[in-house]
Scaffold this active site. Structure first.
Site, PDB file in Angstrom:
ATOM      1  N   ASP A  45       0.861  -1.183   0.000  1.00  0.00           N
ATOM      2  CA  ASP A  45       0.000   0.000   0.000  1.00  0.00           C
ATOM      3  C   ASP A  45       0.898   1.234   0.000  1.00  0.00           C
ATOM      4  O   ASP A  45       2.122   1.129  -0.161  1.00  0.00           O
ATOM      5  CB  ASP A  45      -0.972  -0.021   1.182  1.00  0.00           C
ATOM      6  CG  ASP A  45      -0.309   0.178   2.536  1.00  0.00           C
ATOM      7  OD1 ASP A  45       0.938   0.304   2.620  1.00  0.00           O
ATOM      8  OD2 ASP A  45      -1.043   0.211   3.545  1.00  0.00           O
ATOM      9  N   CYS A 102       3.015  -3.105   4.173  1.00  0.00           N
ATOM     10  CA  CYS A 102       2.173  -1.971   4.555  1.00  0.00           C
ATOM     11  C   CYS A 102       2.853  -1.296   5.744  1.00  0.00           C
ATOM     12  O   CYS A 102       4.050  -1.492   5.945  1.00  0.00           O
ATOM     13  CB  CYS A 102       0.739  -2.411   4.871  1.00  0.00           C
ATOM     14  SG  CYS A 102       0.548  -3.486   6.302  1.00  0.00           S
ATOM     15  N   THR A 104       2.514  -1.775   9.108  1.00  0.00           N
ATOM     16  CA  THR A 104       2.957  -2.720  10.136  1.00  0.00           C
ATOM     17  C   THR A 104       3.032  -4.163   9.646  1.00  0.00           C
ATOM     18  O   THR A 104       3.621  -5.002  10.321  1.00  0.00           O
ATOM     19  CB  THR A 104       2.008  -2.702  11.343  1.00  0.00           C
ATOM     20  OG1 THR A 104       0.715  -3.156  10.905  1.00  0.00           O
ATOM     21  CG2 THR A 104       1.921  -1.321  11.969  1.00  0.00           C
ATOM     22  N   HIS A 135       8.018 -24.598   9.984  1.00  0.00           N
ATOM     23  CA  HIS A 135       6.957 -25.233  10.761  1.00  0.00           C
ATOM     24  C   HIS A 135       5.548 -24.968  10.238  1.00  0.00           C
ATOM     25  O   HIS A 135       4.660 -25.795  10.451  1.00  0.00           O
ATOM     26  CB  HIS A 135       7.020 -24.774  12.216  1.00  0.00           C
ATOM     27  CG  HIS A 135       8.276 -25.205  12.909  1.00  0.00           C
ATOM     28  ND1 HIS A 135       8.454 -25.048  14.259  1.00  0.00           N
ATOM     29  CD2 HIS A 135       9.414 -25.777  12.453  1.00  0.00           C
ATOM     30  CE1 HIS A 135       9.641 -25.513  14.607  1.00  0.00           C
ATOM     31  NE2 HIS A 135      10.250 -25.960  13.518  1.00  0.00           N
ATOM     32  N   HIS A 170       5.069 -31.403  11.067  1.00  0.00           N
ATOM     33  CA  HIS A 170       4.499 -30.086  10.776  1.00  0.00           C
ATOM     34  C   HIS A 170       3.457 -30.150   9.660  1.00  0.00           C
ATOM     35  O   HIS A 170       2.525 -29.347   9.626  1.00  0.00           O
ATOM     36  CB  HIS A 170       5.601 -29.091  10.417  1.00  0.00           C
ATOM     37  CG  HIS A 170       6.643 -28.982  11.476  1.00  0.00           C
ATOM     38  ND1 HIS A 170       6.375 -28.460  12.722  1.00  0.00           N
ATOM     39  CD2 HIS A 170       7.944 -29.335  11.480  1.00  0.00           C
ATOM     40  CE1 HIS A 170       7.479 -28.494  13.459  1.00  0.00           C
ATOM     41  NE2 HIS A 170       8.448 -29.025  12.722  1.00  0.00           N
TER      42      HIS A 170
END
Length: 182
Positions: A45, A102, A104, A135, A170
């Site tokens: 963004d 973006c 965060t 994992h 996993h």
């Protein structure tokens, strides 16, 4: 898109990807190749477009094929539009992995995870990037341009691209995530 050189010096405490030092604790399978076969979807963004452009240069250095889903300026846009486009490309099999940027990384990861088949998280360090691949078979990474220095973001992306899924125990857990079983 360009090609880069992947070089590992296992006699020293560091590895170099196109001349960029990586953390010595990041274990990479030998031999390891990224580039020709790997295709990446990348999007951002307005808060993340500059970091996205830096990461595209890294992908060029590594020889990784990618498609840029935008945006290309600081003009305000809605991050879900870009997250969804990248996530759909990965879930649909057109791309092996996705990179989202973006402010965060959180909003992008939340949006990407709404697309079936996508496993995304906001990642802030190389250890988490490595473990999320090993994992959780993370296939879309989300980064925060407001919370990560460019150099760390580049290291995180290299780790994300270089680390394979371990499978084994996993794989059953990832299957539960995908099926919604607990």
């Amino acid at each position: 898109m360009g090609t880069g050189t992947l070089t590992f010096d296992f006699d020293s405490d560091s590895a170099y990807v196109a001349g960029i030092a990586t953390k010595p604790d990041v274990k990479v399978p030998v031999p390891f190749t990224i580039g020709e076969a790997m295709k990446i979807a990348i999007g951002a963004d307005h808060a993340g477009y500059q970091l996205k452009d830096s990461l595209k240069k890294l992908l060029d250095e590594l020889g990784v094929i990618y498609e840029d889903f935008g945006t290309t300026s600081a003009q305000s846009v809605d991050y879900p539009d870009f997250a969804r486009a990248v996530a759909q490309g990965v879930a649909g099999g057109k791309f092996d992995r996705g990179i989202l940027v973006c402010g965060t990384g959180v909003g992008m990861a939340i949006t990407a995870n709404k697309v079936p088949g996508v496993r995304s998280a906001a990642i802030v360090d190389t250890d988490t990037a490595k473990l999320s691949r090993e994992h959780n078979d993370l296939n879309v990474i989300a980064l925060g341009a407001r919370v990560l220095p460019e150099s760390r973001a580049r290291e995180i992306v290299k780790t994300f691209l270089q680390t394979p899924f371990e499978g084994g125990r996993h794989a059953a857990r990832v299957s539960k995530i995908e099926s919604g079983r607990t």
